[in-house]
Design a protein around this motif. Sequence first.
Motif, PDB file in Angstrom:
ATOM      1  N   SER A 153       0.828  -1.202   0.000  1.00 32.74           N
ATOM      2  CA  SER A 153       0.000   0.000   0.000  1.00 32.74           C
ATOM      3  C   SER A 153       0.863   1.252   0.000  1.00 32.74           C
ATOM      4  O   SER A 153       2.037   1.229   0.380  1.00 32.74           O
ATOM      5  CB  SER A 153      -0.911   0.026   1.233  1.00 32.74           C
ATOM      6  N   THR A 160       0.303   5.291   1.358  1.00 37.30           N
ATOM      7  CA  THR A 160      -0.549   6.235   2.086  1.00 37.30           C
ATOM      8  C   THR A 160       0.137   7.588   2.096  1.00 37.30           C
ATOM      9  O   THR A 160       1.276   7.704   2.556  1.00 37.30           O
ATOM     10  CB  THR A 160      -0.792   5.781   3.530  1.00 37.30           C
ATOM     11  N   ALA A 176      -5.427   4.851  -7.919  1.00 38.90           N
ATOM     12  CA  ALA A 176      -5.802   3.567  -7.305  1.00 38.90           C
ATOM     13  C   ALA A 176      -6.228   2.558  -8.368  1.00 38.90           C
ATOM     14  O   ALA A 176      -5.887   1.371  -8.286  1.00 38.90           O
ATOM     15  CB  ALA A 176      -6.923   3.781  -6.288  1.00 38.90           C
ATOM     16  N   LYS A 177      -6.977   3.024  -9.366  1.00 38.77           N
ATOM     17  CA  LYS A 177      -7.414   2.121 -10.430  1.00 38.77           C
ATOM     18  C   LYS A 177      -6.253   1.715 -11.336  1.00 38.77           C
ATOM     19  O   LYS A 177      -6.206   0.596 -11.833  1.00 38.77           O
ATOM     20  CB  LYS A 177      -8.528   2.781 -11.249  1.00 38.77           C
ATOM     21  N   GLN A 198      -3.670  -0.877  -9.267  1.00 39.09           N
ATOM     22  CA  GLN A 198      -4.177  -2.070  -8.596  1.00 39.09           C
ATOM     23  C   GLN A 198      -3.378  -3.321  -9.024  1.00 39.09           C
ATOM     24  O   GLN A 198      -2.910  -3.378 -10.169  1.00 39.09           O
ATOM     25  CB  GLN A 198      -5.663  -2.253  -8.931  1.00 39.09           C
ATOM     26  N   PRO A 199      -3.171  -4.263  -8.109  1.00 37.91           N
ATOM     27  CA  PRO A 199      -3.753  -4.417  -6.782  1.00 37.91           C
ATOM     28  C   PRO A 199      -3.048  -3.645  -5.667  1.00 37.91           C
ATOM     29  O   PRO A 199      -3.470  -3.724  -4.506  1.00 37.91           O
ATOM     30  CB  PRO A 199      -3.631  -5.915  -6.536  1.00 37.91           C
ATOM     31  N   ARG A 254      -2.536  -0.723  -3.306  1.00 39.04           N
ATOM     32  CA  ARG A 254      -3.542   0.232  -2.846  1.00 39.04           C
ATOM     33  C   ARG A 254      -2.896   1.593  -2.584  1.00 39.04           C
ATOM     34  O   ARG A 254      -1.721   1.679  -2.232  1.00 39.04           O
ATOM     35  CB  ARG A 254      -4.194  -0.267  -1.555  1.00 39.04           C
ATOM     36  N   ASN A 299      -4.085   5.439  -0.706  1.00 41.52           N
ATOM     37  CA  ASN A 299      -5.056   6.243   0.023  1.00 41.52           C
ATOM     38  C   ASN A 299      -4.374   7.495   0.564  1.00 41.52           C
ATOM     39  O   ASN A 299      -3.147   7.626   0.506  1.00 41.52           O
ATOM     40  CB  ASN A 299      -5.643   5.451   1.202  1.00 41.52           C
ATOM     41  N   ASN A 329      -6.798  -4.241   3.976  1.00 42.16           N
ATOM     42  CA  ASN A 329      -6.577  -4.634   2.583  1.00 42.16           C
ATOM     43  C   ASN A 329      -7.763  -4.354   1.661  1.00 42.16           C
ATOM     44  O   ASN A 329      -7.676  -4.618   0.461  1.00 42.16           O
ATOM     45  CB  ASN A 329      -6.257  -6.139   2.518  1.00 42.16           C
ATOM     46  N   THR A 367      -9.048   1.322  -0.690  1.00 43.73           N
ATOM     47  CA  THR A 367      -8.165   1.970  -1.662  1.00 43.73           C
ATOM     48  C   THR A 367      -8.906   3.111  -2.344  1.00 43.73           C
ATOM     49  O   THR A 367     -10.143   3.121  -2.421  1.00 43.73           O
ATOM     50  CB  THR A 367      -7.637   0.960  -2.698  1.00 43.73           C
TER      51      THR A 367
END
Length: 239
Positions: A128, A130, A162-163, A166-167, A169, A171, A224, A227
């Motif tokens: 991820s 952040t 985010a799209k 992927q996968p 993530r 944020n 998980n 996102t």
Amino acid sequence: MSGNFEGKKVIVAGGSTGVGLAAARQLQDAKAQVTITGRSKEKLQQAAAALPGINTAAVDSGDRAALDQFFQEHGPFDHLVVTLSGGKGAGQFSTLPLQDLQEGFEGKFWPQLNTIQAALPHINKAGSITIVTAVSSILGLPGTSGLAAINGSLELMIPAIAKEIQPVRINAVSPGVIDTPWWDFLPTADKKAAFDSYAAQTPAGRVGKPEEVADGILFLARNNFVTGTVVRVDGGLSL
């Protein structure tokens, strides 16, 4: 499903002070292998003294070549936290020097994007990203149009990124007024007056603590199934 951080490799860009340092401390407490980056070797040394066992790396996030080299040398990792920020961009628009606004973008917007791009080839697919923005993106308060431009631009990019990635993530945590060294440009009395004023406007009745923003960061990194989201940790200031 929520994950844990034991044995995970986490990089906190801009982690030598404030929210970044608080996040690094909580991640270390959660048994992650944490590396913090920053430009100031002195601040990194102070952070290392405060958090024994933490890894540090002097990296200028405004230097893309240095970022590429750092991530290449660091190797695969699991989570990236980006708390990079500048100190310029505030002020009434009619008198705001646009050079200050440009420097505000150069201090936060571009370093955050450069860090994310440089990290992408090396982050594990279950990992991820952040980032930390600010509630000025949506408040509409006088004197914050420049800050809104910087932070709002970052937040608007999050769903599309985010799209695309992927996968992995991505944020954002959007803090309200938080008692961190970011405010040290003000004399002590002026800072207290500013905090008192913001506290009176905030449903929580006070300004926030770095640890409370760090809680939001760890939630987004751990969960998980989240996102493309902006989580506001602002004591209700944006209501």
